[in-house]
Design a protein around this motif. Structure first.
Motif, short mmCIF file in Angstrom:
data_model
loop_
_atom_site.label_atom_id
_atom_site.label_comp_id
_atom_site.label_asym_id
_atom_site.label_seq_id
_atom_site.Cartn_x
_atom_site.Cartn_y
_atom_site.Cartn_z
N SER A 182 0.82 -1.22 0.00
CA SER A 182 0.00 0.00 0.00
C SER A 182 0.84 1.26 0.00
O SER A 182 0.80 2.03 -0.94
CB SER A 182 -0.93 0.00 1.21
OG SER A 182 -0.17 -0.04 2.38
N THR A 183 1.65 1.47 1.03
CA THR A 183 2.41 2.71 1.11
C THR A 183 3.60 2.69 0.16
O THR A 183 3.86 3.65 -0.55
CB THR A 183 2.94 2.91 2.54
OG1 THR A 183 1.88 2.68 3.44
CG2 THR A 183 3.45 4.30 2.72
N HIS A 184 4.31 1.55 0.18
CA HIS A 184 5.54 1.47 -0.60
C HIS A 184 5.35 0.65 -1.86
O HIS A 184 6.26 -0.03 -2.30
CB HIS A 184 6.65 0.85 0.26
CG HIS A 184 6.91 1.59 1.52
ND1 HIS A 184 7.52 2.81 1.54
CD2 HIS A 184 6.60 1.31 2.79
CE1 HIS A 184 7.60 3.23 2.77
NE2 HIS A 184 7.05 2.36 3.56
N ILE A 231 5.12 1.55 -4.93
CA ILE A 231 5.94 1.97 -6.06
C ILE A 231 7.34 1.39 -5.92
O ILE A 231 7.97 1.02 -6.93
CB ILE A 231 5.96 3.51 -6.16
CG1 ILE A 231 6.71 3.97 -7.39
CG2 ILE A 231 6.59 4.13 -4.95
CD1 ILE A 231 6.02 3.70 -8.66
N LEU A 232 7.82 1.22 -4.66
CA LEU A 232 9.14 0.63 -4.48
C LEU A 232 9.14 -0.83 -4.89
O LEU A 232 10.13 -1.34 -5.42
CB LEU A 232 9.59 0.78 -3.02
CG LEU A 232 9.88 2.19 -2.57
CD1 LEU A 232 10.30 2.19 -1.12
CD2 LEU A 232 10.96 2.81 -3.41
N ILE A 266 9.45 -0.85 -8.62
CA ILE A 266 10.81 -0.55 -9.06
C ILE A 266 11.73 -1.73 -8.77
O ILE A 266 12.63 -2.04 -9.57
CB ILE A 266 11.32 0.72 -8.35
CG1 ILE A 266 10.47 1.90 -8.76
CG2 ILE A 266 12.75 1.01 -8.71
CD1 ILE A 266 10.82 3.14 -8.02
N ALA A 267 11.50 -2.43 -7.65
CA ALA A 267 12.31 -3.61 -7.35
C ALA A 267 12.12 -4.67 -8.43
O ALA A 267 13.06 -5.37 -8.80
CB ALA A 267 11.95 -4.17 -5.98
N VAL A 317 11.54 -4.01 -11.60
CA VAL A 317 12.32 -3.58 -12.76
C VAL A 317 13.80 -3.85 -12.53
O VAL A 317 14.53 -4.24 -13.46
CB VAL A 317 12.07 -2.09 -13.05
CG1 VAL A 317 12.81 -1.65 -14.28
CG2 VAL A 317 10.60 -1.84 -13.24
N VAL A 318 14.27 -3.69 -11.29
CA VAL A 318 15.68 -3.99 -10.99
C VAL A 318 15.96 -5.47 -11.23
O VAL A 318 17.00 -5.84 -11.79
CB VAL A 318 16.01 -3.60 -9.53
CG1 VAL A 318 17.40 -4.04 -9.16
CG2 VAL A 318 15.88 -2.12 -9.33
#
Lengths: 494, 262
Positions: free
Chosen positions: B194-196, B198-199, B202-203, B205-206
């Protein structure tokens, strides 16, 4: 029917990043499936990939500029969009566009066939855009690791070269250790403050009576890791070997764009979240690092005979100037740092395009002074341009580099660091020696054999001319850059 | 928290496994003992109440680092010197393992023996935890509650005691308090999605670029030099100058020749 999503504003503000993320998938699919059939097994994909990548970067430049969202934090305060992020993203995208456009001839002559190279270039753009907008220690770490992983892979790209493998391995091991220190520092700061958000950290450290020593240790680890990625002394050991060993197009990308993003992170950390610590900690730290970097940059560059290592050590010196500008602590300091970054990026792209051009027709695996001789006879205008660019790098008026250094000196003296300024001037004079030695070799050295230099390709010529006009004739219209930089700096301070 | 006796016991087990990792002659065996050691570390994390960390131990250590050890063992050609057992030792091993499995089947199929096993193991833990040979109900409950953390203590009590069922969801009015509480396992996932969120993306994509990077660095596609030059030939690079390196006179202008690639 009107509806709005949960993260609607955030998605709109992140349209460039979203576009880049989808385009990396598109590029990957395009490259994989184009070479799939047996007849097309050795398809030469590089020209089509270069054009596709250039189009993608061009469109994302437009997406970055036309950002309709006001300055605010996004994604639950993990990212931020403000003037600093928009304009630095634009510079990053334009810098990568320059790198892609000049790469075709080099990749053909060095036989770098894999199309994944362009996949990685678009990923570099994505990671740097994300890093510039980061507003949380977690997202800074994730995007910094994202960027560093791509660079580790790119540094080791040439499979049959020992130099390239050495560069990749050294960069990977040292860079991973630096990221570990970043994470350790971030965890210590979280331990003492209870939050990782940069804005909240700024509010929490506002009227600080005394901090725990763990907080200082965390801050030192954090900023040391970031300075490592920049290549400032005392963390400069990897730069010379990595710039030397990596393929020249990769060194061009290294030297031009990551510094913008990492300096954006450093600016946010120093001026937004830990501003109260400035008289206690930051000014001493950045003064020391800046002076040490200037010293290393001028002393180590004197003994170098290989061109790429020379440019690597000169970049260490320039990072020293940037650290001094950060240490001054005023708005003029931020403005001078951003302006110096912009001019340095342009000059670095120009000079590395020149090194790329030399590398096309060189015999050895590394470029020394003997490869430089004779350019002026075969391409006198280009030689004149390079000479003026090197003068700009050394800080000779009335070129762009002089104004950059002038701004840094003005902000340093404005904060009463007189001895620091005198030391910076002395090291600047000493480092001017190895710049002017290059010009002497261009114009006045004679050799037994005639040398042959390939003509510049169209993309390289376009960017060389554009950057040359911008930097050499800078003083005719400096207002464009100055006003932009003022806007960005004030946007950061608010 | 965890009682010192249990902790010392686990540490002795861990030290034994660690010594076995480095003392065995076979590199694959030592990798397997390392995996057992990771399981032990995961068990200690469970005891400490950080279940997420315990599962991460299994995922990262046993899943990634043990595989790394496996790849290193594959790359390096280490000779495994094994000591072969004699026939007497083999006979003894087979008979004792057969007897052990016979006992297991025997005990597992009979309720009385199971009950005896349960109360016996509860008594052993109770003795170790409280230094008290007397065995009473709430004594055991308090020792288990002292040994383990909240949810894990309930789990053990549920295993060992049937009268805990009295407190079960059918009879207990406030069952939703036990049902809906957050633990160390689902707290991170609530935040991560929920909060994170977007991270997390991105993880992902990494991970993609790590995979593509590994493949592009190591996959060999051998394209001959002539084929590469043929495929990349365009009108602007079809004619180029070749440097002749075997020249001896200083002004070797006539040694340059314009060639078109054959």
């Amino acid at each position: 029917m009107k509806f709005s999503l949960f993260f609607q504003n955030d998605t709109i503000a992140f349209l460039p990043e979203l576009f880049l993320a989808i385009s990396i998938l598109v590029v990957l699919m395009h490259g994989s499936f184009l070479g799939l059939s047996a007849a097309a097994l050795y398809t030469y994909l590089t020209p089509s990939m270069i054009r596709l990548t250039s189009i993608i970067l061009f469109i994302s430049a437009f997406l970055v500029i036309n950002n309709p969202i006001e300055s605010q934090t996004l994604w639950n305060s993990i990212f931020i969009t403000d003037h600093l992020s928009i304009w630095l993203k634009l510079f990053v995208v334009l810098g990568l566009l320059a790198c892609v456009s000049v790469s075709e001839a080099y990749m053909f002559s060095v036989r770098l066939r894999a199309f994944e190279f362009f996949f990685f270039i678009i990923s570099i753009c994505l990671s740097l855009c994300l890093l510039i907008s980061s507003y949380d220690l977690l997202s800074i770490y994730l995007n910094m690791e994202f960027m560093s992983l791509i660079f580790y892979v790119l540094a080791a790209w040439k499979k049959n070269s020992y130099f390239s493998a050495e560069a990749g391995l050294k960069y990977f091991i040292l860079g991973s250790v630096a990221s570990v220190f970043f994470l350790f520092g971030a965890s210590l700061i979280y331990f003492s403050m209870g939050t990782t958000n940069l804005g909240s950290l700024g509010l929490l450290t506002e009227n600080l009576a005394g901090c725990s020593p763990l907080f200082y240790l965390g801050l030192i680890c954090l900023i040391s890791a970031l300075l490592f990625k920049l290549g400032s002394a005392p963390y400069h050991m990897w730069i010379a070997d990595v710039y030397e060993g990596a393929p020249t197009i990769v060194s061009l990308i290294f030297a031009s764009v990551p510094k913008l993003a990492i300096f954006a992170v450093v600016l946010r950390l120093v001026y937004t979240s830990f501003w109260c610590l400035f008289p206690v900690f930051w000014e001493d730290f950045f003064c020391l690092c800046g002076l040490f970097s200037l010293f290393i940059g001028c002393v180590c560059g004197l003994g170098e005979t290989k061109i790429k290592r020379l440019l690597a050590f000169s970049s260490v010196g320039h990072v020293g100037f940037l650290c001094l500008g950060l240490a001054s602590g005023s708005v003029e300091g931020i403005q001078s740092v951003l302006f110096y970054l912009l001019i340095y990026m342009l000059t670095a792209i120009f000079l590395w395009i020149y090194v790329l051009h030399l590398d096309l027709t060189s015999d050895n695996s590394f470029l020394t002074f003997s490869d430089v001789i004779g350019l002026v006879r075969s391409n006198p205008v280009f030689g004149l341009g390079i000479a003026l660019m090197i003068f700009s790098l050394a800080g000779v008026p009335p070129l762009g580099g002089f104004f950059a250094k002038l701004n840094i000196f003005v902000s340093v003296i404005d904060s009463s660091y007189y001895l620091v300024a005198i030391f910076a001037v002395l090291t600047s004079v000493v480092s001017a020696f190895y710049y002017i030695r290059l010009i002497k070799i261009f114009y006045f050295e004679k050799a037994e054999n005639w040398f042959y230099f390939a003509p510049l390709t169209k993309g390289a010529a376009f960017f060389v001319v554009t950057i040359g006009w911008t930097v050499i004739f800078f003083m005719l219209s400096p207002n464009l850059f100055y006003l932009l930089i003022y806007k960005i700096a004030i946007g950061l301070m608010i | 928290m965890v009682d010192p006796i249990i902790f010392i016991f686990l540490m002795i087990l861990g030290a034994g496994l660690g010594v076995k990792v480095i003392s065995t002659q076979n590199p694959v065996y030592s990798g397997l003992y390392l995996v057992l050691l990771f399981f032990l570390g995961s068990a200690i994390s469970f005891l400490l109440g950080v279940e997420f960390m315990a599962l991460l131990f299994l995922l990262v250590y046993a899943g990634a680092i043990a595989v790394l050890v496996l790849f290193v063992v594959m790359m390096l050609d280490v000779k495994a010197v094994e000591s072969v057992w004699s026939s007497g030792q083999k006979r003894g091993f087979y008979i004792s393992s057969f007897l052990f499995f016979l006992c297991l089947v025997f005990v597992g199929s009979s309720y009385d023996l199971l009950f005896l096993l349960q109360s016996g193991s509860a008594w052993i833990i109770h003795v170790l935890a409280s230094f008290n040979l007397v065995y009473s109900e709430d004594n055991l409950k308090t020792t288990i509650n002292v040994l383990f953390d909240g949810d894990l203590a309930d789990f053990f009590l549920l295993c060992l005691y049937n009268d805990i069922i009295n407190d079960s969801f059918l009879n207990n009015a406030s069952w939703f308090v036990n049902f809906d509480s957050s633990s160390a396992l689902n707290d991170p996932s609530y935040l991560l999605y929920s909060t994170h969120a977007i991270l997390l993306i991105i993880a992902g994509v990494v991970l993609l670029i790590a995979m593509v990077g590994a493949i592009s660095l190591t996959l060999q596609k051998n394209c001959p030099d002539s084929l590469h030059k043929q495929l990349g030939r365009e009108s602007k690079n079809a004619i180029f100058m070749v440097k002749n390196k075997s020249s001896t006179n200083p002004l070797n202008l006539h040694n340059f020749k314009a060639t078109s690639y054959k």
